[in-house]
Write an enzyme that holds these catalytic residues in place. Structure first.
Site, PDB file in Angstrom:
ATOM      1  N   TYR A  19      -4.089  -0.325  -0.076  1.00  0.00           N
ATOM      2  CA  TYR A  19      -3.112  -1.347   0.074  1.00  0.00           C
ATOM      3  C   TYR A  19      -3.845  -2.739  -0.034  1.00  0.00           C
ATOM      4  O   TYR A  19      -5.058  -2.541   0.606  1.00  0.00           O
ATOM      5  CB  TYR A  19      -2.122  -1.392   1.228  1.00  0.00           C
ATOM      6  CG  TYR A  19      -1.256  -0.310   1.111  1.00  0.00           C
ATOM      7  CD1 TYR A  19       0.247  -0.834   0.777  1.00  0.00           C
ATOM      8  CD2 TYR A  19      -1.327   0.965   1.548  1.00  0.00           C
ATOM      9  CE1 TYR A  19       1.218   0.092   0.843  1.00  0.00           C
ATOM     10  CE2 TYR A  19      -0.132   1.710   1.688  1.00  0.00           C
ATOM     11  CZ  TYR A  19       1.224   1.316   1.139  1.00  0.00           C
ATOM     12  OH  TYR A  19       2.216   2.396   1.083  1.00  0.00           O
ATOM     13  N   TYR A  21      -2.429   8.714  -0.473  1.00  0.00           N
ATOM     14  CA  TYR A  21      -3.617   8.390   0.586  1.00  0.00           C
ATOM     15  C   TYR A  21      -3.454   9.047   1.663  1.00  0.00           C
ATOM     16  O   TYR A  21      -2.611   9.492   2.287  1.00  0.00           O
ATOM     17  CB  TYR A  21      -3.649   6.925   0.657  1.00  0.00           C
ATOM     18  CG  TYR A  21      -2.444   6.227   1.423  1.00  0.00           C
ATOM     19  CD1 TYR A  21      -2.596   6.471   2.919  1.00  0.00           C
ATOM     20  CD2 TYR A  21      -1.410   5.762   0.620  1.00  0.00           C
ATOM     21  CE1 TYR A  21      -1.261   5.847   3.338  1.00  0.00           C
ATOM     22  CE2 TYR A  21      -0.363   5.176   0.882  1.00  0.00           C
ATOM     23  CZ  TYR A  21      -0.134   5.198   2.476  1.00  0.00           C
ATOM     24  OH  TYR A  21       0.760   4.753   2.967  1.00  0.00           O
ATOM     25  N   ARG A  30       0.158  10.869   2.500  1.00  0.00           N
ATOM     26  CA  ARG A  30       1.287  10.163   1.969  1.00  0.00           C
ATOM     27  C   ARG A  30       1.301  10.278   0.634  1.00  0.00           C
ATOM     28  O   ARG A  30       0.539  10.032  -0.174  1.00  0.00           O
ATOM     29  CB  ARG A  30       1.426   8.770   2.341  1.00  0.00           C
ATOM     30  CG  ARG A  30       1.437   8.107   3.643  1.00  0.00           C
ATOM     31  CD  ARG A  30       2.558   8.670   4.589  1.00  0.00           C
ATOM     32  NE  ARG A  30       3.950   8.815   3.899  1.00  0.00           N
ATOM     33  CZ  ARG A  30       4.696   8.010   3.643  1.00  0.00           C
ATOM     34  NH1 ARG A  30       4.341   6.864   3.984  1.00  0.00           N
ATOM     35  NH2 ARG A  30       5.990   8.282   3.230  1.00  0.00           N
ATOM     36  N   HIS A  70       4.322   6.569  -3.002  1.00  0.00           N
ATOM     37  CA  HIS A  70       5.833   6.049  -2.572  1.00  0.00           C
ATOM     38  C   HIS A  70       5.881   4.595  -2.872  1.00  0.00           C
ATOM     39  O   HIS A  70       4.769   3.740  -2.782  1.00  0.00           O
ATOM     40  CB  HIS A  70       6.176   6.515  -1.241  1.00  0.00           C
ATOM     41  CG  HIS A  70       5.104   5.809  -0.126  1.00  0.00           C
ATOM     42  ND1 HIS A  70       3.766   6.357   0.028  1.00  0.00           N
ATOM     43  CD2 HIS A  70       5.096   4.722   0.624  1.00  0.00           C
ATOM     44  CE1 HIS A  70       3.174   5.682   0.905  1.00  0.00           C
ATOM     45  NE2 HIS A  70       3.894   4.753   1.603  1.00  0.00           N
ATOM     46  N   HIS A  95       7.646   1.029  -0.912  1.00  0.00           N
ATOM     47  CA  HIS A  95       8.597   0.611   0.172  1.00  0.00           C
ATOM     48  C   HIS A  95       9.575  -0.726  -0.295  1.00  0.00           C
ATOM     49  O   HIS A  95       9.183  -1.297  -1.091  1.00  0.00           O
ATOM     50  CB  HIS A  95       7.705  -0.204   1.203  1.00  0.00           C
ATOM     51  CG  HIS A  95       6.569   0.564   1.869  1.00  0.00           C
ATOM     52  ND1 HIS A  95       6.789   1.574   3.071  1.00  0.00           N
ATOM     53  CD2 HIS A  95       5.290   1.149   1.301  1.00  0.00           C
ATOM     54  CE1 HIS A  95       5.756   2.062   3.528  1.00  0.00           C
ATOM     55  NE2 HIS A  95       4.829   2.062   2.627  1.00  0.00           N
TER      56      HIS A  95
END
Lengths: 176, 232
Positions: B103, B142, B152, B155, B157
């Site tokens: 991120y 990740y 995770r 995905h 959000h």
């Protein structure tokens, strides 16, 4: 009927620009000043062990100074203050504090003046919803809360509203 | 525009406390949630958030020399209410990791390389049919800092503003066929299998536009029904 989508935590990595500059100031909308008494609301958000929580998102929704919601469900919405959106967003700082500048909301039929709060955070699988009041009274949402916990929803001073997610003096949250 | 909001089936929503997700037991209320009858205050909500926040375009994969690295994908997402009626004009915020699972965030410095051409966030408004489209790259998986084998899965959000306060939604969308989906502690916190499946996007076989991206379709259902449904 369709099944409402499952919620999930906002996680730790929502972008810093998720909180726009000025999004916590409801007294100005599109450059114009809202009517009514400008007030500040601030508070600290803590988890079970008392740790202050940084980078937690707080959103609020409220009526304008005349007690009118800027939404067509309000029969009076045509008279809503055109310079007041009623929504704001803030993130908590390193000490767990959030701050809003807003207008003291008017009462509506059957409701005492209040501000709706929403909390979103990493590790919170669902949005938590609560309501801040300015004083004790016969509001139906406040009365729904067990009497011993009502004072936790009433702002102190000018205006402090702390939010404890869990533990001692846990803020009452609503099951909607 | 009066909306009716009824309680949800708990099995379609995630558990609040998840084994192996150590923050959840510190942050979820211990006291029972207080039941209340919704009033106008909760059954109204901000409809003009787009005038308060900065919209960011739906093309986050970039163009020309500023293209992000990764598998180019096109997301077509429809936002509906519980009647299946489209929710037009809804502000949708989206963010995701880059193709390497990183991120753009000061707290994410764990393992994977940043991509200077990928900011990874959008803020768009649904059209009259409730649809928004995003051009992006497929997010990478990740490892979670619990360091106990939880990764995770890829995905995306979403944060969505509906027509009323109680319809506000923050959720995550997953990709079909990902082996990590089966062990993800967040996806699997939703007990009902059909509700869990509805969090996974649908893969659309190539042959539709845009020809140069893999297409995924998804549906987001916000709480609430119109008090007076539209006449057919």
């Amino acid at each position: 009927m369709m099944i409402p989508t499952g919620e999930a935590t906002i996680g730790p990595f929502f972008p810093p620009r998720y909180v726009d500059a000025g999004a916590n100031d409801l007294t100005v909308f599109e450059g114009r000043k809202a009517k009514g008494e400008a007030i500040e609301i601030h508070g600290r958000v803590m988890q079970e062990d008392g740790t202050a929580l940084e980078n937690l998102i707080v959103e609020i929704w409220q009526a304008d100074a005349g007690g009118i919601f800027r939404h067509p469900a309000d029969p009076r919405h045509a008279q809503a203050d055109p310079n007041f959106l009623g929504w704001g967003r803030a993130a908590t700082d390193a000490q767990g504090n959030y701050r809003f500048k807003t207008i003291r909301p008017g009462a509506q039929e059957g409701r005492a003046p209040h501000i709706n709060f929403m909390v979103m955070f990493s590790g919170l699988m669902r949005i938590l919803k609560t309501t801040m009041f300015f004083e004790d009274g016969k509001d139906p949402v406040l009365m729904a809360v067990p009497a011993a916990r009502r004072s936790l929803l009433i702002a102190k001073g000018n205006y402090e509203f702390n939010i404890r997610l869990r533990g001692e003096n846990e803020t009452p949250f609503f099951d909607d | 525009m009066k909306m009716i909001i009824q309680p949800r089936d708990e099995r379609t929503q995630p558990a609040r406390i998840i084994a192996g997700y150590p923050q959840t037991p510190l942050r979820s209320p211990k006291e029972p949630l207080v039941k209340r009858a919704p009033t106008l205050s909760e059954l109204s909500g901000p409809l003009e958030v787009a005038k308060r926040v900065k919209l960011l375009g739906g093309d986050i994969a970039g163009q020309g020399e500023k293209q992000a690295i990764g598998q180019l994908i096109h997301l077509r997402v429809r936002v509906l209410d519980e009647d299946g009626a489209p929710v037009g004009g809804a502000v949708v915020e989206m963010w995701q990791a880059n193709a390497a699972g990183r991120y753009i965030h000061p707290n994410d410095d764990d393992h994977a390389p940043p991509d200077p051409n990928f900011y990874g966030a959008a803020r768009v408004v649904t059209d009259e049919s409730g649809v928004f489209e995003l051009r992006t790259v497929k997010p990478g998986a990740y490892p979670v800092p619990t360091r106990d084998g939880w990764w995770r899965p890829p995905h995306v959000h979403f944060s969505v503003f509906g027509r009323v306060w109680l319809a506000r939604l923050v959720t995550q969308m997953y990709f079909p066929g990902e082996p990590l989906n089966a062990q993800d502690r967040i996806l699997n916190a939703v007990p009902d299998a059909a509700a869990r499946d509805s969090l996974v996007a649908r893969y659309i076989p190539p042959g539709v536009e845009p020809y140069n991206a893999l297409v995924f379709e998804h549906q987001i259902v916000l709480r609430g029904r119109a008090a007076t449904p539209a006449q057919p």
